[in-house]
Each structure stands twice: as structure tokens, then as C-alpha cells.
Write a protein that holds these residues in place. Structure first.
Motif, short mmCIF file in Angstrom:
data_model
loop_
_atom_site.label_atom_id
_atom_site.label_comp_id
_atom_site.label_asym_id
_atom_site.label_seq_id
_atom_site.Cartn_x
_atom_site.Cartn_y
_atom_site.Cartn_z
N THR A 11 96.80 78.89 10.78
CA THR A 11 95.66 78.41 11.55
C THR A 11 96.12 77.33 12.51
O THR A 11 96.71 76.33 12.10
CB THR A 11 94.57 77.87 10.62
N CYS A 13 93.92 75.72 14.69
CA CYS A 13 92.90 74.67 14.67
C CYS A 13 91.59 75.22 14.13
O CYS A 13 91.35 76.42 14.13
CB CYS A 13 92.70 74.05 16.05
N THR A 14 90.79 74.29 13.68
CA THR A 14 89.44 74.57 13.22
C THR A 14 88.52 73.57 13.90
O THR A 14 88.76 72.37 13.85
CB THR A 14 89.33 74.41 11.69
N GLU A 19 84.77 77.25 13.76
CA GLU A 19 85.59 78.24 14.44
C GLU A 19 87.05 78.00 14.08
O GLU A 19 87.51 76.86 14.05
CB GLU A 19 85.46 78.12 15.96
N GLU A 20 87.79 79.08 13.84
CA GLU A 20 89.23 78.98 13.57
C GLU A 20 89.97 79.95 14.48
O GLU A 20 89.43 81.00 14.85
CB GLU A 20 89.54 79.34 12.12
N SER A 22 94.17 81.44 14.90
CA SER A 22 95.57 81.40 14.47
C SER A 22 96.44 81.12 15.68
O SER A 22 96.01 81.26 16.83
CB SER A 22 95.98 82.72 13.83
#
Length: 124
Positions: A11, A13-14, A19-20, A22
């Protein structure tokens, strides 16, 4: 500049909304955006706390563009002052920002991840 190949499935960021993305998806997004750009141009990137802002930023840096990061909630008169003082070649902005109506949309990205659905426009 950014090489995400070693971290593809991780991942990247989240966002606060959940929302994520990769690193592999971020790389693909930035490539889609940068394929519409000339390098070494000034870009205004109107940013929020979202995937599209991050993807745009990565695309612009990887494409050797000079990038001015502005809050997507910038006051209209402040944006107009920046735009008249430093005319950008490109503007990356959420669809909700009405400041690029006189520009030609070169690319749009629709994010349907999580709870947020947004269009972002690359205009020239």
C-alpha cells in the motif's frame, strides 16, 4: 525519480476517507497522467487529501515538470492571481474546482475507490 517497482503490491497510501492505492496502481495512474504532458513545464496541482492529488504529483515530478502545489480550496482571487502572475502550461484540479473552465481538458481521471467519487482534470 520515483521507482516503485520494489514495492508493487504494498500500500502506497491510505487517505482519511479510507481510499487505498498500491504502489503498482500509483505507478500506473501517474503514467496515465504523464502520458499527456510535455516535460519541463509549469503545472498547478490543486491538492486535496486524496489519491488523485498524489498520482498527479508523482506524474509531474517523474516528468520533470515544475509543480506548484496549491490547496484545492484556494480562494478564487488567490488562484487567479497565481495564474496571471505565473501562467501554467497545465492545471491538475478536481472537477469541483471551477477555475479551469476556459482551458482544454487533456485528461480526466475518475476515482471510485472507497466513499469518494471524483473527477480530476488535466487542463491546458
Amino acid at each position: 525519480m520515483f521507482d516503485f517497482s520494489r514495492f508493487k503490491s504494498n500500500t502506497a497510501c491510505t487517505t482519511p476517507s479510507g481510499e487505498e492505492i498500491s504502489y503498482e496502481e500509483l505507478h500506473a495512474l501517474s503514467n496515465r497522467i504523464s502520458s499527456n504532458l510535455l516535460s519541463k513545464q509549469l503545472v498547478f496541482c490543486l491538492c486535496g487529501n486524496n489519491i488523485a492529488s498524489i498520482g498527479g504529483y508523482v506524474a509531474f515530478v517523474n516528468n520533470d515538470n515544475a509543480t506548484l502545489l496549491l490547496d484545492a480550496n484556494i480562494a478564487r482571487d488567490s488562484f487567479d492571481n497565481f495564474r496571471s502572475t505565473y501562467p501554467p502550461k497545465y492545471i491538475w484540479a478536481p472537477d469541483s474546482f471551477g477555475g479551469v473552465d476556459d482551458a482544454t481538458v487533456l485528461y480526466s481521471e475518475y476515482s471510485c475507490r472507497g466513499k469518494q467519487n471524483r473527477w480530476c482534470k488535466l487542463a491546458s
